[in-house]
Design a protein around this motif. Structure first.
Motif, PDB file in Angstrom:
ATOM      1  N   SER C 138      56.043  34.990  56.106  1.00 30.05           N
ATOM      2  CA  SER C 138      54.880  35.332  55.338  1.00 30.05           C
ATOM      3  C   SER C 138      55.436  35.885  53.913  1.00 30.05           C
ATOM      4  CB  SER C 138      54.669  36.541  56.496  1.00 30.05           C
ATOM      5  OG  SER C 138      53.805  37.190  55.622  1.00 30.05           O
ATOM      6  N   SER C 140      52.805  35.349  51.334  1.00 25.71           N
ATOM      7  CA  SER C 140      51.690  35.681  50.514  1.00 25.71           C
ATOM      8  C   SER C 140      51.617  36.935  49.674  1.00 25.71           C
ATOM      9  CB  SER C 140      50.438  35.615  51.517  1.00 25.71           C
ATOM     10  OG  SER C 140      50.287  34.517  52.373  1.00 25.71           O
ATOM     11  N   PRO C 417      49.416  26.702  67.409  1.00 27.48           N
ATOM     12  CA  PRO C 417      48.976  26.670  65.971  1.00 27.48           C
ATOM     13  C   PRO C 417      49.077  25.018  65.472  1.00 27.48           C
ATOM     14  CG  PRO C 417      50.488  28.508  66.371  1.00 27.48           C
ATOM     15  CD  PRO C 417      50.356  27.729  67.460  1.00 27.48           C
ATOM     16  N   PRO C 418      50.086  24.344  65.894  1.00 27.08           N
ATOM     17  CA  PRO C 418      50.021  23.117  65.346  1.00 27.08           C
ATOM     18  C   PRO C 418      48.889  22.276  66.041  1.00 27.08           C
ATOM     19  CG  PRO C 418      52.061  23.507  66.713  1.00 27.08           C
ATOM     20  CD  PRO C 418      51.523  24.744  66.360  1.00 27.08           C
ATOM     21  N   PHE C 432      41.496  36.673  66.153  1.00 25.66           N
ATOM     22  CA  PHE C 432      42.116  36.884  65.009  1.00 25.66           C
ATOM     23  C   PHE C 432      42.104  38.107  64.227  1.00 25.66           C
ATOM     24  CE2 PHE C 432      41.309  36.772  60.430  1.00 25.66           C
ATOM     25  CZ  PHE C 432      42.488  36.400  59.709  1.00 25.66           C
ATOM     26  N   PHE C 440      43.333  36.392  52.337  1.00 26.65           N
ATOM     27  CA  PHE C 440      43.943  35.241  53.081  1.00 26.65           C
ATOM     28  C   PHE C 440      43.629  35.393  54.602  1.00 26.65           C
ATOM     29  CE2 PHE C 440      47.621  37.937  52.151  1.00 26.65           C
ATOM     30  CZ  PHE C 440      47.974  38.487  53.372  1.00 26.65           C
ATOM     31  N   ASN C 441      42.793  34.484  55.169  1.00 39.17           N
ATOM     32  CA  ASN C 441      42.295  34.786  56.663  1.00 39.17           C
ATOM     33  C   ASN C 441      42.099  33.465  57.261  1.00 39.17           C
ATOM     34  OD1 ASN C 441      39.871  34.169  55.374  1.00 39.17           O
ATOM     35  ND2 ASN C 441      39.282  36.333  55.336  1.00 39.17           N
ATOM     36  N   GLY C 445      42.832  31.035  54.636  1.00 38.06           N
ATOM     37  CA  GLY C 445      43.974  30.486  55.009  1.00 38.06           C
ATOM     38  C   GLY C 445      44.049  29.194  55.914  1.00 38.06           C
ATOM     39  N   THR C 446      43.928  29.431  57.215  1.00 42.51           N
ATOM     40  CA  THR C 446      44.071  28.025  57.965  1.00 42.51           C
ATOM     41  C   THR C 446      42.705  27.094  58.189  1.00 42.51           C
ATOM     42  OG1 THR C 446      43.391  29.572  59.828  1.00 42.51           O
ATOM     43  CG2 THR C 446      45.846  29.323  59.902  1.00 42.51           C
ATOM     44  N   TRP C 448      41.109  26.537  60.673  1.00 45.78           N
ATOM     45  CA  TRP C 448      41.170  25.494  61.799  1.00 45.78           C
ATOM     46  C   TRP C 448      39.850  24.931  62.285  1.00 45.78           C
ATOM     47  CZ3 TRP C 448      45.097  29.132  64.642  1.00 45.78           C
ATOM     48  CH2 TRP C 448      46.422  28.586  64.121  1.00 45.78           C
TER      49      TRP C 448
END
Lengths: 319, 274, 524
Positions: C138, C140, C417-418, C432, C440-441, C445-446, C448
């Protein structure tokens, strides 16, 4: 003579250790989602950072190369470093191995004791009913899921009766006392051991019964030696030989059982280390724990072989 | 022959009790839909953790499902899991063991090496590693457990075959020119069936126990399939407040596993008296 | 037979001695109970060297040994720790353009080995975090710093190329601990002995770490806060099993038990020497909806899922009223939460209508279908946590009533996660944790859920460079309104942190900086 036999047996275990290490290595490394991925859930960790860590840990190399490296290092005593604890794997494992051996060893001794006692009662009981009750009890012991019986033991002896602590190996911060150690060890060892009583009982029982039918017991009895004494004196050694053989084969099962008991009783052993490092995808530790378990099992098998050939020198069997 | 076996069996009190208990559980699992009209997955969050009553014989669980009907359906899953593991494992183990024992030479060496290798890992550890790294489905779990347990049977069968081969009638069959395959199927396979069936029945019990242990460690059969192990695991939060949640699946596992063991032991004595 | 007796005897003696050897490890003196707190945790911290791990429990124990420049108090305000004051535009700590941050450090702070803590340590910490050769996950914001100056031992200046509003929040983040330069510089940091025997500036020093069992810490006599810590010793005890935890509470072996679940509530409330401590956090429970999925790309289907779910039936039963239903995609505890977004009260009839509207009609088996496809959705979940599964199973029942066949797929935490990142899911359940400064969130961020609304993302993209907090709040609140219209993810409930604490433990106050952040103030 003996030593040549021993050397042969020891060398004979090498191929299977190699093969299982390869199987396990593939099993651990093949699937997607590696140690670096556990960080990917945190938005502050960027995909580039995850990739960078994967490279730093050498996880981007071909699997066979990784296995080769691992094997080469492992043979020289370097089992890699834990990704999460970042200590040498052997250090991580060493902290836990003795605890697991203490637990499984005590459980084994207790279950053997119980097995002998129940077996003798069962074999000498003249009525069929005695035999059935003994067998019934012993088999019930091996049929209860240990995480349930373990919890019930805690609930009853630790919470209700307040006889034993809730878990752990000793009272943290207290000065040393044998009572304290034993009170921590007793419950998990009994719960783990209860699974094996049935098998030992069976061997002792059938060993005794077999001998009791034989002529020399009858002769001994005729000579005036008591029934009990004669049966035990000749029957127990007779029962011990098959028992010793099974002991070695049962080693992996005992460790399987310990993995559950350790969680229930907060026992800091190898089983819990395996569970934790699987969840953290700590490949080097997972591999290390598994290989140590394999070595323990192989060693138990070897000891069994030696004990067997020592008890019964006619046998030098090549299994 | 058959009469003798039957007469021997009637002397095995524990095995008879085991058979009876097991029959009750198997029938209950098969006829689950007829015994209980309640959907085992019917959720009712406002009716959770109710003790046994006339409307819910075994109470309700932590999201208001009927424990009785879940128990019946979980019996289906647990028993089929056990039987599935036993079939696959014994099939594989029997085949490889027979192959090794019969052919000897390098095939035997190779199979024996594989047997020894896999037997040197604790089965729970092996199953846990395998199931941690793939998406679990009931079928995959059966496969994982079978793949980690076949060597026990294989070793047994191999030993049997090696022994049988020494017997005169097998040698005689060879001598009169029977093909190897014919000898295998006519003389050797039937004679190993006894050992194999005992080992299979014990495997059913062992698989049910291992599945419950895996559930406890967080690697069991995923929902919505309920297994006894899964139910017992889910009950661990309520040992005090709602003991009925643990008692029924726990007893089911214990009774079934014990019954199978009694039955297996009985069979062992009947098939090959020592 | 006789020749074997000596051998057996020897074997027995060896076994007995080995037994005694294992049993006698770890002797030490006991601290009186009044000076000592025992904290039960379900899982072992992985390392005590900060920055290398993202496990919350690792951060918790690290916070006993290390300090951050700033920390967040329970109300979400900054408190100075190793910094003497909280930098602001008013006190000159932050330049008006938002590009330069100047921290004045507390003087007289010493590392636990007696060396002084200075600006060189802060700079070194930044160098470690941004070092690409170290497996630090981490980085960031730290990695956006373009220069670090240390004009004197108690002043440090961070400079960014562009205005950056998140830097204070990052220095107060749960793992933003300062590292000792004099012990780590030029060393093999990854494998440093500080992983097990850390040296920080915090209130407690590690006395022993018995793997799998416990970590014992004792008072740091040189701690920079006068007369603190009050306690002489803290023991972190690892108890993985539910029954072991409960028995330990019932027997009074613990002062605090971290990370309990709602299923433990009635049990803990029944113990008279313990209380349940509920802490609001920035985290919230939700169902990720994969907006790229052929079925879920239809907004009607996503809205039908919300209308058809009685959130209160989950929060009041499984969650025991600890958490409350949530409509916005920022939780109420967060300063940027928007209480005024579109809501979707439980309305199964409306949900049915929406599905009909999109052409999903009920088939013979009671499941809706369209063009021969059954309406089947799969919920991805992390295995091994009873409460999560119960929530999903209730949702499953509600959605089944709409004519949707909902299945559950469980995978383990490390695969989650993957799997999410590769888009191999339809619905996924989880929580979350929002950042104090949301730069970033799960959107920036992700992502998904594959949310695709340019207008919404344009709003968020302005946040990092908008210096005025009220303007940032307006942007984020507008974003929440758009998200509530689109339902890119299905907010379910807040996520409070639960723990059990002994009633006579004073000062236990878990908050946004963790549960043990103020352990120096605890007393009994």
């Amino acid at each position: 003579m003996v030593s040549r036999y021993a050397v042969k047996r020891i060398l004979g275990t090498i191929p299977r250790i190699l093969l299982i290490s390869f199987i396990l290595f593939l099993l651990i490394h093949l699937p997607s989602g590696g140690p670096a991925d556990i960080y990917a859930g945190d938005p502050s960790a960027s995909p580039a950072d995850i990739e960078r860590i994967r490279e730093l840990w050498g996880l981007d190399e071909p699997l066979l190369v990784q296995y080769g490296t691992w094997l080469q290092n492992a043979v020289t005593g370097n089992w890699g470093r834990s990704f999460v604890e970042r200590r040498g794997v052997l250090d991580v494992v060493r902290d836990r191995l003795l605890n697991t051996l203490l637990l499984t060893g005590t459980a084994l001794v207790l279950s053997l004791l119980a097995g002998f006692i129940l077996g003798i009662i069962g074999a000498l009981g003249t009525r069929r009913g005695t035999y059935n009750i003994v067998q019934g009890l012993a088999v019930l012991g091996m049929s209860i899921p240990t995480f349930w019986s373990g919890a019930l033991v805690i609930l009853f002896f630790s919470v209700y009766l307040q006889w034993i602590p809730s878990g752990g190996m000793y009272t943290i911060g207290a000065s040393f006392s044998w009572i304290d150690r034993l009170s921590h060890l007793a419950a998990p060892a009994v719960v783990l051991g209860s699974v094996y009583v049935a098998q030992w009982t069976r061997y002792v029982q059938s060993g005794l019964r077999q001998v009791m039918r034989e002529d020399y017991i009858r002769t001994a009895k005729a000579k005036g030696i008591g029934h009990l004494e004669a049966s035990l004196k000749h029957g127990l050694p007779n029962a011990a030989i098959p028992l010793v053989t099974v002991l070695g084969l049962e080693a992996p099962k005992l460790i399987s059982g310990a993995m559950v008991t350790e969680v229930v009783f907060s026992w800091p052993g190898l089983g819990r280390l395996l569970t934790d490092s699987l969840l953290a995808r700590d490949y080097p530790v997972v591999m290390g724990v598994l290989m140590v378990l394999v070595l323990v099992v192989v060693l138990a098998n070897l000891l069994t072989d030696f004990a067997y050939s020592w008890l019964d020198p006619r046998v030098r069997y090549d299994g | 022959m058959r009469h003798i076996l039957l007469r021997r069996f009637t002397k095995e009190t524990l095995a008879i009790i085991g058979l009876f208990v097991l029959a009750v559980f198997v029938l209950a699992a098969i006829f689950a839909p007829f015994i209980t009209p309640v959907d085992p997955n019917r959720v009712n969050p406002r009716e959770m953790l109710r003790p046994p009553s006339s409307s819910h014989w075994m109470g309700t669980d932590d999201i208001g499902r009927d424990v009785f009907s879940r128990l019946l359906y979980a019996g289906r899953a647990s028993l089929s899991l056990g039987v599935g593991v036993a079939l696959v494992s014994v099939g594989l183990g029997g085949a490889l063991g027979a192959l090794a024992g019969f052919s000897e030479g390098w095939i035997d060496a190779l199979v024996s090496l594989l047997i020894d290798s896999i037997l040197s890992v604790p089965i729970l550890a092996l199953a846990m590693v395998a199931s941690a790294f793939i998406d679990l489905t009931p079928w995959r779990l059966i496969l994982i457990l079978a793949l980690s347990s076949w060597p026990t049977t294989a070793r047994l069968v191999r030993g049997q075959v090696l022994q049988l081969k020494q017997l005169t009638y097998v040698e005689a069959a060879h001598a009169i020119g029977a093909t190897r395959l014919r000898v295998l199927f006519r003389h050797i396979v039937p004679n190993t069936l006894g050992v194999v069936s005992v080992s299979a029945s014990l495997l059913v019990a062992y698989a049910i126990l291992i599945e419950s242990a895996l559930s406890f460690l967080g690697f069991g059969v995923p929902p919505p399939t309920a297994t006894w192990g899964g139910m017992l695991y889910g009950a661990q939060l309520y040992y005090r407040e709602a003991p009925w949640l643990a008692v029924f699946p726990g007893l089911s596992i214990t009774l079934v596993v014990a019954s199978i063991n009694f039955l297996g032991e009985g069979l062992k004595r009947i098939v090959g008296p020592t | 037979m006789n020749s074997k007796r000596p051998v057996s005897l020897m074997a027995l003696v060896v076994v007995v001695f080995a037994f005694m050897g294992v049993m006698t490890g770890g002797v030490q003196a006991i601290t009186p109970a009044a000076e000592r707190a025992v904290i039960g945790v379900p899982q072992e911290p992985r390392t005590l060297l900060p920055h290398f791990d993202l496990l919350t429990l690792s951060h918790e124990v690290q916070s006993l040994v290390f300090d951050r420049l700033l920390t967040l108090d329970t109300d979400g305000d900054y408190l100075p720790r190793l910094a003497a004051v909280v930098p602001s535009v008013a006190n000159g700590g932050i330049s008006p353009d938002g590009r330069t941050y100047t921290f004045t450090l507390r003087e007289g702070v010493e590392w636990q080995d007696g060396q002084p803590f200075t600006s060189a340590d802060v700079k070194f910490t930044w160098e470690v975090i941004t070092n690409p050769d170290l497996p630090i996950p981490s980085r960031s914001i730290w990695d956006e710093v373009v220069s670090v100056e240390t004009p004197d031992p108690y002043t440090i200046v961070f400079e960014f190329a562009e205005p950056n509003v998140a830097f204070l929040a990052v220095t107060a983040r749960s793992n933003a601990f300062m590292l000792p330069k004099h012990l780590l510089e030029g060393e093999d940091i990854v494998n440093s002995s500080l992983n097990r025997n850390p040296v920080g500036t915090g209130p407690f020093t590690v006395q022993e770490w018995v793997s799998g069992s416990h970590i014992a810490l004792e008072r740091n006599p040189g701690y920079w806060q006068d007369d603190k810590p009050e306690l002489a010793e803290i023991v972190v005890r690892i108890i993985p099993g539910t029954e072991g935890q409960r028995a330990a509470l019932q027997r009074g072996e613990l002062d605090v038990l971290l990370d309990i679940t709602s299923a433990d509530l009635s049990f803990v409330e029944g113990l008279n020497q313990y209380q349940v401590v509920t802490t609001p956090t920035y985290a919230w429970w939700h169902f990720w909806l994969n907006n790229d999925d052929p079925v879920l790309s239809d907004g009607n289907v996503r809205r039908a899922l919300v209308y058809g779910l009685d959130k209160a039936a989950i929060t009041e039963t499984v969650m025991q009223g600890v958490n409350v239903p949530l409509d916005a995609v920022f939780p109420p505890a967060h300063w940027a939460h928007n209480p005024d977004v579109r809501t979707y009260p439980y309305d199964p009839a409306r949900a049915q209508e929406l599905l009909e509207e999109s052409g999903w009609t009920v088939g013979a088996d009671g499941i809706r279908q369209k063009d021969g496809t059954r309406l089947r959705l799969e919920v991805l979940n992390i295995a091994g946590q009873a409460e999560r599964l119960r929530v999903i199973q209730i949702a499953q029942a509600y959605w089944r009533d709409l004519g949707i066949d909902v299945q559950v797929r469980e995978i383990d935490g490390a695969s989650f996660p993957p799997t999410m990142g590769s888009g191999d899911f339809q619905i996924a359940y989880g929580w979350f944790g929002e950042e104090h400064e949301p730069v970033f969130n799960l959107w920036l961020g992700t992502n998904w859920q594959n949310y695709d609304n340019q207008e919404a993302f344009d709003l968020l993209a302005q946040v990092p460079t908008t210096v005025e907090q009220s303007e940032r709040r307006a942007l984020i609140q507008e974003f929440q309104k758009l998200a509530a219209e689109d339902v890119p993810t299905l907010p379910l409930a807040t996520r409070a942190l639960l723990s059990a604490a002994r009633t006579d433990l004073q000062g236990y106050q878990p908050g946004l900086a963790g549960s043990l952040w103020n352990a120096a103030d605890w007393s009994k």
